[in-house]
Design an enzyme around this catalytic site. Sequence first.
Site, short mmCIF file in Angstrom:
data_model
loop_
_atom_site.label_atom_id
_atom_site.label_comp_id
_atom_site.label_asym_id
_atom_site.label_seq_id
_atom_site.Cartn_x
_atom_site.Cartn_y
_atom_site.Cartn_z
N SER A 39 0.79 -1.23 0.00
CA SER A 39 0.00 0.00 0.00
C SER A 39 0.83 1.28 0.00
CB SER A 39 -0.96 0.02 1.18
OG SER A 39 -0.26 0.23 2.38
N LYS A 80 0.70 4.70 6.64
CA LYS A 80 0.03 5.53 5.62
C LYS A 80 0.58 6.96 5.69
CE LYS A 80 -2.89 2.18 4.71
NZ LYS A 80 -2.52 1.24 3.70
#
Length: 186
Positions: A39, A80
């Site tokens: 990700s 993230k």
Amino acid sequence: MQKEKSELMEWLKAIVIAVVFVIAIRTFIFTPTLVSGASMMPTYEDGDRVVVNIIGKQISGLERFDVIVFKATEEKDYIKRIIGLPGDHIAYKDDVLYINGNPYDEPYLNAYKEQLIDNGTLTQDFTLEELTNVSTIPDGYLFVLGDNRRFSNDSRNPAVGLISMDTVIGKANIRFYPFDHFGIVK
């Protein structure tokens, strides 16, 4: 015999102090974390090991575009990038990030955008309202995205949504493995 016993005690004290020191550093200042999944590619690859600066969020606060690690579930931490801060309105249109109506450059995505072979966008169009039913990010929350926008489980997914600042473990900006990629990452 007394001299050997005294020397043994000195060694034992030194070892105990070292162990306490290491535990304190890992608990309150820095902790290593394994990047699991794709990700955050190309910034971080699956299997990278990073240092999470725990105390950094207290000292300098959390800023837009910081890469953070947070508790996603009881068993799982996510890595993230902070895109939206409290009070922000977030939108994407034609692969351009808009914060409070102003376009923002995301240079960390340029290499990824150049690699696209389907002439599509890296980040699909959306507005904060479409994803969260709020027009601005509430106090105490963040909007986060993975750099691999097409394959990231992030704030666009209702299961993740806006994340509470209380779940942030720290900032991740030093990669220490693999050794040939050792260094500060932005």
